[in-house]
Scaffold this motif. Structure first.
Motif, short mmCIF file in Angstrom:
data_model
loop_
_atom_site.label_atom_id
_atom_site.label_comp_id
_atom_site.label_asym_id
_atom_site.label_seq_id
_atom_site.Cartn_x
_atom_site.Cartn_y
_atom_site.Cartn_z
N SER A 149 0.71 -1.19 0.14
CA SER A 149 0.00 -0.11 -0.09
C SER A 149 0.86 1.26 0.14
O SER A 149 2.08 1.09 0.54
CB SER A 149 -0.98 0.00 1.12
N ALA A 150 0.30 2.38 -0.88
CA ALA A 150 1.14 3.66 -0.51
C ALA A 150 0.90 4.49 0.88
O ALA A 150 1.28 5.61 0.80
CB ALA A 150 0.84 4.50 -1.92
N LEU A 187 -4.81 -5.93 -1.87
CA LEU A 187 -6.18 -5.50 -1.89
C LEU A 187 -6.89 -6.25 -0.60
O LEU A 187 -6.77 -7.40 -0.37
CB LEU A 187 -6.98 -5.88 -3.09
N GLY A 188 -7.40 -5.23 0.14
CA GLY A 188 -8.26 -6.02 1.47
C GLY A 188 -7.67 -5.65 2.75
O GLY A 188 -8.03 -6.10 3.82
N LEU A 189 -6.56 -4.85 2.62
CA LEU A 189 -5.90 -4.59 4.11
C LEU A 189 -6.84 -3.79 4.94
O LEU A 189 -7.73 -3.07 4.49
CB LEU A 189 -4.63 -3.79 3.75
N ASP A 194 -11.58 0.65 -1.95
CA ASP A 194 -11.28 0.70 -3.44
C ASP A 194 -10.63 2.24 -3.66
O ASP A 194 -9.68 2.25 -4.33
CB ASP A 194 -12.69 1.11 -3.99
N SER A 195 -11.09 3.24 -2.88
CA SER A 195 -10.30 4.56 -3.16
C SER A 195 -8.96 4.50 -2.66
O SER A 195 -8.08 5.04 -3.24
CB SER A 195 -11.26 5.71 -2.27
N ASP A 196 -8.56 3.63 -1.48
CA ASP A 196 -7.16 3.40 -1.23
C ASP A 196 -6.41 2.67 -2.15
O ASP A 196 -5.28 3.07 -2.51
CB ASP A 196 -7.25 2.92 0.06
N SER A 243 -12.79 -9.46 -7.10
CA SER A 243 -12.57 -9.39 -8.58
C SER A 243 -13.13 -7.86 -9.22
O SER A 243 -12.53 -7.22 -10.14
CB SER A 243 -13.55 -10.35 -9.07
N GLN A 244 -14.13 -7.36 -8.35
CA GLN A 244 -14.48 -6.02 -8.90
C GLN A 244 -13.59 -4.89 -8.72
O GLN A 244 -13.28 -4.00 -9.49
CB GLN A 244 -15.83 -5.65 -8.11
N SER A 245 -12.84 -5.14 -7.63
CA SER A 245 -11.57 -3.96 -7.12
C SER A 245 -10.62 -4.31 -7.93
O SER A 245 -9.86 -3.38 -8.64
CB SER A 245 -11.39 -4.41 -5.73
#
Length: 312
Positions: A149-150, A187-189, A194-196, A243-245
């Protein structure tokens, strides 16, 4: 439908450039990690139990023996290979040892290059110079950086032990030397949405990157996150949500960037949740379906293009 119909995959990229299939052969260099041995922290990242992702018994074999073992597993599918130092932090050692291990790998026949998985805070100028020396000898070189993650708040929360600025510095230095950078994102942290994910991708693209790996967060036995999940304090993504993300990120990725992975799996003996992470195909098939309906890699960067539907 195949993933390569919609995504610029590493397999597709290598085949286009080398004229035949090229496979990664995973290696265990018996490295440690500064976030586990006390150098910068103890216990590691909260999601991490590397045993779930790599075969510890492999570290007891020499590099040559490991390459032979892995090559035998894929010999009918490829005749050229990349030596992939995957487990733990594969630049976390004295430069002489690193040189010895990398040299053993490229000494094997049909090895056309090396991939080195590591952390942004464990890549010194000496390491970059060593890696660039293989470029000068004609080898393919990938530096795989675990960023995840950034968002520095997220990185601190998961006990990552480094910042985005450290990633940015190393990524820029590596690419300035011609070393290809592949960045790992999760993804999912906890506390991310989604914005992150999209902000992370934006920052990574602004720094410059050559490849990406997407991973769903999954809880494995022995990780610090296991306790949070058991206490119902850690939600995990459903296959559909992931999948969507992932779709949104892929569609916002320029087509010249190579995807090394769009998901990840773990053995059921180690995996706690989500259980769909045991298998590779369900999420890949779902993503292909979604991309056939709404566009593949780079589509959101070209909003005026019509969707090219691909028949099953």
């Amino acid at each position: 439908m195949q993933l390569t119909d919609f995504v610029n995959t590493i397999g597709k990229d290598l085949k286009n450039r080398y004229g035949e299939r090229v496979h990664k052969l995973t290696l265990h260099g018996d490295f440690s990690c500064p976030n586990r041995d006390g150098t910068i922290g103890k216990g590691g990242c909260t999601f991490c139990n590397v045993v779930a992702f790599s075969d510890e018994s492999q570290s007891k074999l020499s590099i040559a023996e490991q390459l032979t073992l892995r090559r035998n597993e894929v010999e009918r599918r490829a005749s050229k290979y990349l030596a992939y130092f995957q487990a733990y932090t594969s630049t976390y050692a004295e430069i002489a040892l690193l040189s010895s291990l990398y040299e053993q790998a490229v000494a094997e026949s049909n090895i056309i290059g090396i991939c080195v998985g590591t952390r942004p805070d464990c890549v010194s100028d000496e390491v970059l110079n060593l890696l660039s020396s293989y470029l000068m000898r004609g080898y393919e070189v990938w530096l795989e950086l675990g960023l995840q993650s950034a968002n520095d708040k997220t990185l601190k929360h998961i006990n990552r032990g480094h910042t985005f600025s450290q990633y940015e510095s190393v990524a820029r230095k590596a690419r300035a030397r011609g070393i290809k950078v592949c960045t790992h994102l999760i993804l999912g942290l906890p506390r991310e949405s989604d914005s992150d994910y999209q902000q992370t991708l934006k920052q990574v693209l602004e720094v410059g990157v050559d490849g990406l790996k997407l991973h769903p967060l999954h809880v494995v036995r022995g990780a610090l996150m296991e306790k949070a999940w058991q206490a119902n304090r850690l939600p995990v993504l459903s296959l559909e949500k992931y999948s969507q993300s992932a779709l949104k990120l892929i569609q916002q990725t320029p087509t010249n960037i190579v995807y090394h992975r769009i998901s990840a799996t773990a053995k059921l003996t180690e995996l706690i949740a989500p259980l769909w992470c045991e298998k590779r195909w369900p999420v890949q098939n779902r993503l292909c379906q979604l991309m056939s309906e709404s566009g593949g890699q780079g589509y959101m960067l070209q909003p005026n293009l019509e969707i090219a539907h691909v028949s099953p």
